[in-house]
Design a protein around this motif. Sequence first.
Motif, PDB file in Angstrom:
ATOM      1  N   SER A 128       0.839  -1.204   0.000  1.00  0.00           N
ATOM      2  CA  SER A 128       0.000   0.000   0.000  1.00  0.00           C
ATOM      3  C   SER A 128       0.873   1.252   0.000  1.00  0.00           C
TER       4      SER A 128
ATOM      5  N   PHE B 290       0.109  -3.458  -4.083  1.00  0.00           N
ATOM      6  CA  PHE B 290      -0.783  -2.296  -4.023  1.00  0.00           C
ATOM      7  C   PHE B 290       0.026  -1.005  -4.080  1.00  0.00           C
TER       8      PHE B 290
ATOM      9  N   ALA C 113      -3.564   1.624  -2.023  1.00  0.00           N
ATOM     10  CA  ALA C 113      -4.821   0.878  -1.927  1.00  0.00           C
ATOM     11  C   ALA C 113      -5.960   1.881  -1.786  1.00  0.00           C
TER      12      ALA C 113
ATOM     13  N   ASP D   3      -4.696  -0.861  -6.403  1.00  0.00           N
ATOM     14  CA  ASP D   3      -5.722  -1.900  -6.423  1.00  0.00           C
ATOM     15  C   ASP D   3      -6.643  -1.772  -7.647  1.00  0.00           C
TER      16      ASP D   3
END
Length: 268
Positions: free
Chosen positions: A120, A149, A156, A180
């Motif tokens: 992320s 991600f 994300a 994502d």
Amino acid sequence: SHSSGEVSGKNNIGGLAGHNPCGGNITESYSSSNVIGESGVGGLAGRDTGFVYRSFASGSVSGIINVGGLVGLKQENIENSYATGNVTGETNVGGLVGYNEGNSSVIKSFATGNVMGAISVGGLIGKVDQYSFGTYNSFSTGGVSGDEFVGGLIGANNNITIVNGYFNNHEGNPNVISGDGTGFGTIIDDDQSYFYDINNLPMSLWERSVWRQGINTYPTLIWELLGSEGDCDRDGDIDFRDYITLKKHFGHNDVNWLDGDFNNDNVV
């Protein structure tokens, strides 16, 4: 308010504020501190539940989880703010915000630092909570790298709204707005000159009362111009050209601003 120097600790570590739990707002503040921590680490604030407005951070930031150039863990809106420092971490790592949690939004803001992480990772935001209200009129320009991600703008995104956002896609960056695959935005493939003209999309849809076109630079916030200690054209000198720059940006070419009434409201 402002701070400088080095700040280090473990949890909720920020250049100006560590943990702001009671919703107090941070406005017209900045930090040039380099910040090191583990969880909830930000250039301005580590963990913040209040509104951040017209504020910035310029120091480098490093941590493990929820690490952001401006705020590590954010639970309210950020507006008209930016971060320029490089950011490194592992999970939820962003150029502006590490983790944007709850009913919060990022509005008219940007990040220019390089971002490195694992999971992320985003040029602007590492992770956006599923209850977030979205990202609006914002951009990132730094390099972004990670494992899972990883997005040029958001790592994300959880299918949250992205409106009129973009990132400059340097070689080696992820060629996606979000890691994502959710949300829409403008990807410009390493063409920095494109961003110099705010008549190009998506900048042309932004509020001209908020943004200004720089001189061979990315768009900047107008309040930065007013807070730059007189060097309005950013050439390193304070001279008559700064006066001309102010006139052009406020559109008062027929007004004598030497009296200090820069916005022509008859108040100095």
